[in-house]
Design an enzyme around this catalytic site. Sequence first.
Site, PDB file in Angstrom:
ATOM      1  N   HIS A 160      -5.617  42.372  74.427  1.00  0.00           N
ATOM      2  CA  HIS A 160      -6.285  42.051  75.686  1.00  0.00           C
ATOM      3  C   HIS A 160      -6.470  43.281  76.577  1.00  0.00           C
ATOM      4  CE1 HIS A 160      -6.132  37.544  75.649  1.00  0.00           C
ATOM      5  NE2 HIS A 160      -5.136  37.763  74.799  1.00  0.00           N
ATOM      6  N   CYS A 173      -9.435  38.177  71.790  1.00  0.00           N
ATOM      7  CA  CYS A 173      -8.496  37.141  71.370  1.00  0.00           C
ATOM      8  C   CYS A 173      -9.257  35.885  70.927  1.00  0.00           C
ATOM      9  CB  CYS A 173      -7.492  36.857  72.481  1.00  0.00           C
ATOM     10  SG  CYS A 173      -6.002  35.978  71.911  1.00  0.00           S
ATOM     11  N   GLU A 202      -8.301  43.523  79.157  1.00  0.00           N
ATOM     12  CA  GLU A 202      -8.402  43.105  80.554  1.00  0.00           C
ATOM     13  C   GLU A 202      -7.034  42.923  81.198  1.00  0.00           C
ATOM     14  OE1 GLU A 202      -7.675  39.259  78.469  1.00  0.00           O
ATOM     15  OE2 GLU A 202      -8.770  41.117  78.021  1.00  0.00           O
TER      16      GLU A 202
END
Length: 233
Positions: free
Chosen positions: A205, A88, A207
Site C-alpha cells: 500500500h 491490494c 498510500e
Amino acid sequence: MSANFGVIVFPGSNCDHDAYHALAHVMNANAQFLWHKDTDLSSIDFLLVPGGFSYGDYLRSGAIARFSPIMQSVIEFANKGRPVLGVCNGFQILLEAGLLPGAMLHNEQLRFVCKQTYLRCETSDTMFTRTIDKGEVLEIPVAHGEGNYVTDEEQLKQLQDNDQVVFRYCNRSGETTEEANFNGSVDNIAGICNQQRNVLGMMPHPERAVESMLGSDDGKRIFESALHELASV
C-alpha cells in the site's frame, strides 16, 4: 493544467480515503472519488483502484467488483494507454478483469498479514517508477490475506522477459529471500505491469506510506513518479 486523479469506491473499499488523502492532501494533486456505478471517466487522467474488501470478497477477491458498471470504462481507459494503479484489492480486481495476467491465492500460511515490508524496484521503465532507480529498496506496508500471486511457467517467463515485474519482496538489503516472500508469491512478485506498461498492480500500500510519522514515506516515490510523468505529457 494539473492532472485529475480518480479514486474508485466499491462497496467494501476501505483504503479509498487513504488514497484520496495521499493524493489530495500530501501530493497536492487534484483528486476525486468515483462511485462504482459511475461510467464517465472523460475528466480523469489517472485511475487508482484502492484496497479493501470489495463486495465482502465473496466468491474470491475482486471477482464481483470486476462486474461493476465502472469496470467496462476502466478497461476502455486502460486500453487507450491511460494510467491505472491497482493496490491490494485493486490489484486483485485488475487480475479478475483481465487487465493483468495471473491470479491470487490465499497467503501461503493461510493468515492475514499486516506489516511493513521491503520492496525492490525491478524496473524504472514505467510511469509509476520512472524516478525510482532499478534495485532501489522501498519500505511499504502490506495488509492482505490473498496476496499469493501465481501464474503458469509460460506467463512467468513472459513477465520476466518483457520486464513486467515491477516490484519484488526483499529484505532490507534488497535480497529476494524466501523469508522476505511472506505470502509465497511466485518469484517474490509484489507488483507487475501490463505489456503496454500503463497498468500497475501491487499488493503493498503506497498510500499508507506517504508520511514519515507513520513509519515510512517511501510510497510517495510512486506518486511523485506518476505526477512527474503526467506533468511532462
